[in-house]
Scaffold this motif. Structure first.
Motif, short mmCIF file in Angstrom:
data_model
loop_
_atom_site.label_atom_id
_atom_site.label_comp_id
_atom_site.label_asym_id
_atom_site.label_seq_id
_atom_site.Cartn_x
_atom_site.Cartn_y
_atom_site.Cartn_z
N PHE A 265 0.86 -1.23 -0.06
CA PHE A 265 0.05 -0.04 -0.16
C PHE A 265 1.03 1.21 0.01
CE2 PHE A 265 -2.93 3.10 1.57
CZ PHE A 265 -4.08 2.93 1.30
N TRP A 266 1.91 1.45 0.95
CA TRP A 266 2.81 2.50 0.96
C TRP A 266 3.92 2.43 0.10
CZ3 TRP A 266 -0.33 5.92 2.63
CH2 TRP A 266 -1.20 5.84 3.64
N GLU A 267 4.28 1.06 -0.28
CA GLU A 267 5.75 0.67 -0.98
C GLU A 267 6.73 1.55 -0.26
OE1 GLU A 267 4.82 0.72 -5.60
OE2 GLU A 267 3.59 2.26 -4.88
N PHE A 268 6.83 1.06 0.98
CA PHE A 268 8.23 1.36 1.84
C PHE A 268 9.19 0.39 1.45
CE2 PHE A 268 5.34 3.64 5.10
CZ PHE A 268 5.22 4.55 4.77
N ASP A 269 10.35 0.92 1.61
CA ASP A 269 11.60 -0.06 1.45
C ASP A 269 11.89 -0.66 2.96
OD1 ASP A 269 13.18 2.07 2.91
OD2 ASP A 269 13.88 2.84 1.15
N ASN A 270 13.01 -1.49 2.70
CA ASN A 270 13.29 -2.26 4.06
C ASN A 270 13.92 -1.11 5.28
OD1 ASN A 270 12.72 -4.60 2.88
ND2 ASN A 270 14.88 -5.14 2.35
N THR A 271 14.61 -0.28 4.74
CA THR A 271 15.04 0.61 5.47
C THR A 271 13.76 1.30 6.31
OG1 THR A 271 17.35 1.08 4.49
CG2 THR A 271 16.65 2.70 6.07
N ILE B 125 10.96 0.44 6.72
CA ILE B 125 10.19 -0.50 7.52
C ILE B 125 10.80 -0.76 8.82
CG2 ILE B 125 9.43 -2.74 7.76
CD1 ILE B 125 8.71 -2.73 4.48
N ALA B 126 12.20 -0.79 8.83
CA ALA B 126 12.91 -0.92 9.98
C ALA B 126 12.93 0.25 10.92
CB ALA B 126 14.40 -1.10 9.56
N ASN B 127 12.63 1.47 10.14
CA ASN B 127 12.55 2.47 11.13
C ASN B 127 11.18 2.57 11.93
OD1 ASN B 127 15.16 3.60 10.78
ND2 ASN B 127 14.54 4.78 8.84
N LEU B 128 10.25 2.36 11.11
CA LEU B 128 8.96 2.03 11.84
C LEU B 128 8.99 0.94 12.85
CD1 LEU B 128 6.31 1.82 8.68
CD2 LEU B 128 6.55 3.52 10.29
N THR B 129 9.72 -0.32 12.73
CA THR B 129 9.69 -0.94 13.77
C THR B 129 10.45 -0.48 15.01
OG1 THR B 129 9.99 -2.69 12.31
CG2 THR B 129 10.60 -3.29 14.49
N MET B 130 11.44 0.22 14.76
CA MET B 130 12.14 0.89 15.91
C MET B 130 11.41 1.95 16.64
SD MET B 130 15.31 -0.22 16.03
CE MET B 130 16.21 0.72 16.99
N GLY B 131 10.26 2.57 15.79
CA GLY B 131 9.51 3.51 16.56
C GLY B 131 8.63 2.94 17.61
N LEU C 294 5.28 7.61 9.88
CA LEU C 294 6.04 7.44 11.00
C LEU C 294 5.53 8.05 12.41
CD1 LEU C 294 8.31 6.02 12.22
CD2 LEU C 294 9.79 7.99 11.62
N THR C 295 5.15 9.53 12.09
CA THR C 295 4.68 10.15 13.30
C THR C 295 3.20 9.79 13.75
OG1 THR C 295 5.87 12.01 12.51
CG2 THR C 295 4.13 12.58 13.88
N ILE C 296 2.40 9.58 12.71
CA ILE C 296 1.22 8.78 13.08
C ILE C 296 1.17 7.57 13.83
CG2 ILE C 296 -0.99 8.16 12.20
CD1 ILE C 296 -0.90 10.48 10.11
N ILE D 99 3.57 6.22 15.34
CA ILE D 99 4.27 6.25 16.82
C ILE D 99 3.04 6.57 17.78
CG2 ILE D 99 5.74 7.49 18.39
CD1 ILE D 99 7.93 7.35 15.93
N PHE D 100 2.52 7.65 17.44
CA PHE D 100 1.60 8.42 18.27
C PHE D 100 0.31 7.36 18.59
CE2 PHE D 100 -2.19 11.15 19.30
CZ PHE D 100 -2.08 11.45 20.24
N ASP D 101 -0.23 6.75 17.67
CA ASP D 101 -1.22 5.81 17.57
C ASP D 101 -0.89 4.64 18.37
OD1 ASP D 101 -4.10 5.10 16.67
OD2 ASP D 101 -2.92 3.30 15.68
N LEU D 102 0.16 4.31 18.27
CA LEU D 102 0.82 2.77 18.66
C LEU D 102 0.72 3.21 20.28
CD1 LEU D 102 1.17 -0.31 18.75
CD2 LEU D 102 3.66 0.23 18.30
N SER D 103 1.23 4.34 20.60
CA SER D 103 1.44 4.69 21.96
C SER D 103 0.19 4.55 22.75
CB SER D 103 2.01 6.04 22.22
OG SER D 103 1.23 6.93 21.77
N LEU D 104 -1.07 5.21 21.94
CA LEU D 104 -2.35 5.01 22.67
C LEU D 104 -3.14 3.90 22.74
CD1 LEU D 104 -3.99 8.12 20.40
CD2 LEU D 104 -3.12 8.22 22.83
N ILE D 105 -2.39 2.81 21.66
CA ILE D 105 -3.02 1.55 21.82
C ILE D 105 -2.41 0.78 23.01
CG2 ILE D 105 -3.15 -0.83 20.47
CD1 ILE D 105 -3.08 0.72 17.98
N ILE D 106 -0.94 0.93 23.33
CA ILE D 106 -0.45 0.32 24.30
C ILE D 106 -1.05 0.84 25.75
CG2 ILE D 106 1.80 -0.09 25.43
CD1 ILE D 106 3.02 0.19 22.65
N ALA D 107 -1.21 2.14 25.77
CA ALA D 107 -1.88 2.84 26.81
C ALA D 107 -3.39 2.14 27.34
CB ALA D 107 -1.84 4.31 26.77
#
Length: 481
Positions: free
Chosen positions: A275-281, A283-289, A350-352, A354-362
Motif C-alpha cells: 500500500f505504501w511501498e516502503f523499502d526495508n530501511t 520498515i525497519a525505522n517504523l519497527t524501531m519507532g 512514522l509520526t502517526i 508512533i503516536f497511535d501505537l502509544s495510545l493502543i499500548i496505553a
C-alpha cells in the motif's frame, strides 16, 4: 497478615514486577510472528500441522489456565499463594522455550510434528504456571487505584520492550547470510542462537519478578479458609467468579481488541510494502519507532487513569487510537496524502504510527489495571479473592483471539486478490484499494466493538473505594467476633 492497602510497593518492587512482563513479551512475539515461519518455511513442516500443534496446545490452555488460576488462589504455603508457582516455572519456561527453537538434528520436515506438539504444550503449560500467578500479584501488591495502573503500565512496557528487542536481534543480527546459507532467514544456527538468548532472557525476567516481589509475601492476601473441595465445587466457584459483570465486559473487550491486533499484525507487512511501498530501511525505522510508542504509553496511561479514571480513560484514548490507526489509509484512498515515494509521506506515517501505537499500548495498560480492580468487587459478591481466575481468563482469551484476527485478515487478502502473494509487482490498483478499505473497515469494526464492551464495565474510582471500605468493615466485624 498485614493489610495490603497499607503497603505500597517501592520502586524496585514495581520495576521487578514490570520486568517480569518481558518473559511474556518474548514468548508471545516468538509464537505470534516467528514460530509458523520457522517450522514451515525453514524446517519444512506442513503449515497445517504447525497450526494443528498450536491448536492442541490451546486446548490444553483451556483447561490449564483456569485450573492454575484457581489453584494459585487457594494454595496454602509458607511462601504464599503465588510465588511457589513462579519459582516452579523458573527453569521449565526457559528450557522448553530453548528446545522449541533447537529441535533434534535427526528429525526433518513432518517428522518434527510430535516434537512441535511436545514443545508448544510445554511452553504453554510452563508459562501458565508463571504468567497467571505473577500477573495476579498486581491486585495483591497494592489495592490503590492508581498504583495498580502504574504496576500494569510497567508490565506492558517491558512486555513490548522485551519482545521487540529480541525480534530485532533475531532479524537484524542473528539471521545473517553465510557462505553455506546466502539467504539469512535460512540460517538455522541463527534461529538456534535466538532460542538460547531468549531462554536466558526469560529465565532472568522470571527470576527478577519472583525475587523482586518475594519480600512482600507476608503482606499478600491469605487464601480462603480450608474447605472440602470437590471437582463440582471447584468448577462451580470458577463459574461463579467469572460471572462478574465487569469481568465479562473486559473479557469481551479484550477479545475484540486482540482481534484488531491480529488483523493489524497480519496485514501490516502488506500495508507497508504494497500500500505504501516502503523499502526495508523505512520498515525497519517504523519497527524501531515502537520503542518510542512504549515509552509514551508508559507516561500516558498513569496520567489518564489518575485524571479521568480507567474506564473513561480507556474509552477516550481507545476511540482516538482506533480513529487514528486507519486514518492515513483512508486519507490516501480519498486522495489527501502525498504519493508513494514522495519525501513527505514516510515522516507523516512514522509520526502517526508512533503516536497511535502509544495510545493502543496505553489502552492495554489501563485495561490490565481494570482487571485488578474486579478482585474486590468479586470478593464482596462471593466472599473469595480470585485474582488468579480473573487473570487466567484474560490470559486465555489473549491466546484464543490470536487466530480470529489472522482469519479476518486472510478474508481481507482474499477479497483483495492478494492471498497468493506476489508482492507489489503483482498488485493491481483495484486490489490495493480493496486492501486499504478492508484494513480500515475491519479495524474500525473490531475496535468499535471493544469500546462498546468496555462501556459495560462498572467499577470506577469511587466504587472501588467503596468496595475497599465495605471489605474493611466486614474484616473488622470478623475480627471483633
Amino acid at each position: 497478615m498485614a493489610a495490603t492497602d497499607a503497603v505500597k510497593p517501592g520502586f524496585l518492587t514495581r520495576l521487578s514486577f514490570g520486568i517480569g512482563g518481558a518473559a511474556d513479551g518474548i514468548k508471545n512475539n516468538g509464537f505470534d510472528y516467528a514460530l509458523l515461519f520457522f517450522y514451515s518455511n525453514i524446517l519444512g513442516v506442513d503449515a497445517g500441522l504447525v497450526g494443528a500443534a498450536l491448536m492442541i496446545a490451546l486446548a490444553v490452555d483451556a483447561v490449564s489456565d483456569p485450573v492454575v488460576g484457581y489453584w494459585s488462589d487457594n494454595l496454602r504455603t509458607r511462601f504464599g499463594r503465588r510465588h511457589p508457582f513462579i519459582y516452579a516455572a523458573l527453569i521449565p519456561t526457559a528450557v522448553v522455550y530453548f528446545l522449541t527453537w533447537n529441535p533434534p538434528a535427526g528429525l526433518t520436515a513432518n517428522e518434527l510434528f510430535p516434537w512441535l506438539v511436545f514443545t508448544t504444550i510445554g511452553v504453554r503449560l510452563a508459562f501458565t504456571f508463571y504468567e497467571v500467578p505473577s500477573s495476579a500479584l498486581a491486585a495483591e501488591l497494592t489495592q490503590d487505584y492508581d498504583e495498580r495502573t502504574s504496576l500494569m503500565s510497567l508490565r506492558y512496557f517491558f512486555a513490548w520492550f522485551g519482545g521487540l528487542t529480541i525480534q530485532i536481534l533475531l532479524f537484524r543480527f542473528l539471521l545473517v547470510p553465510t557462505e553455506e546459507t546466502p539467504i539469512g532467514v535460512f540460517n538455522i544456527a541463527g534461529w538456534n542462537t535466538y532460542g538460547l538468548i531468549s531462554a536466558f532472557c526469560i529465565l532472568g525476567a522470571v527470576l527478577i519478578c519472583g525475587a523482586g516481589t518475594h519480600s512482600h509475601i507476608p503482606n499478600l492476601k491469605s487464601p480462603p479458609a480450608a474447605r472440602q473441595l470437590t471437582l463440582g465445587r471447584i468448577f462451580r466457584e470458577i463459574f461463579e467468579t467469572i460471572s462478574n459483570p465487569s469481568f465479562r465486559a473486559l473479557f469481551l473487550a479484550t477479545l475484540c481488541g486482540l482481534v484488531a491486533t491480529g488483523i493489524s499484525a497480519t496485514l501490516n507487512q502488506y500495508i507497508n510494502t504494497i500500500f505504501w511501498e516502503f523499502d526495508n530501511t523505512e520498515i525497519a525505522n517504523l519497527t524501531m519507532g515502537v520503542y518510542i510508542s512504549a515509552i509514551l504509553a508508559l507516561i500516558i496511561a498513569p496520567i489518564v487513569g489518575k485524571t479521568v479514571g480507567k474506564k473513561r480513560g480507556a474509552i477516550t484514548i481507545g476511540i482516538l487510537a482506533f480513529t487514528i490507526a486507519p486514518l492515513p489509509v483512508i486519507l490516501r484512498l480519498l486522495g489527501f496524502l502525498p504519493p508513494n515515494g514522495s519525501p513527505e509521506l514516510f515522516p507523516i506515517i512514522l509520526t502517526i504510527t508512533i503516536f497511535d501505537l502509544s495510545l493502543i499500548i496505553a489502552t492495554q495498560m489501563l485495561m490490565g489495571s481494570m482487571v485488578a480492580d474486579i478482585v474486590e468487587d468479586s470478593e464482596l459478591q462471593t466472599g473469595r479473592r480470585s485474582e488468579g481466575i480473573f487473570f487466567a481468563g484474560i490470559s486465555f482469551i489473549r491466546k484464543l483471539s490470536q487466530g480470529a484476527g489472522v482469519f479476518t485478515a486472510s478474508i481481507v487478502l482474499h477479497v483483495a486478490n492478494m492471498s497468493q502473494g506476489g508482492g507489489a509487482a503483482a498488485a493491481t490498483e483495484e486490489s490495493v484499494r480493496s486492501l486499504g478499505w478492508g484494513y480500515a473497515i475491519s479495524l474500525l469494526t473490531a475496535w468499535t466493538l471493544m469500546i462498546i464492551c468496555i462501556s459495560f464495565y462498572r467499577i470506577s474510582r469511587e466504587s472501588h473505594a467503596d468496595n475497599l471500605a465495605r471489605l474493611k468493615a466486614l474484616q473488622s466485624g470478623q475480627d471483633a467476633s
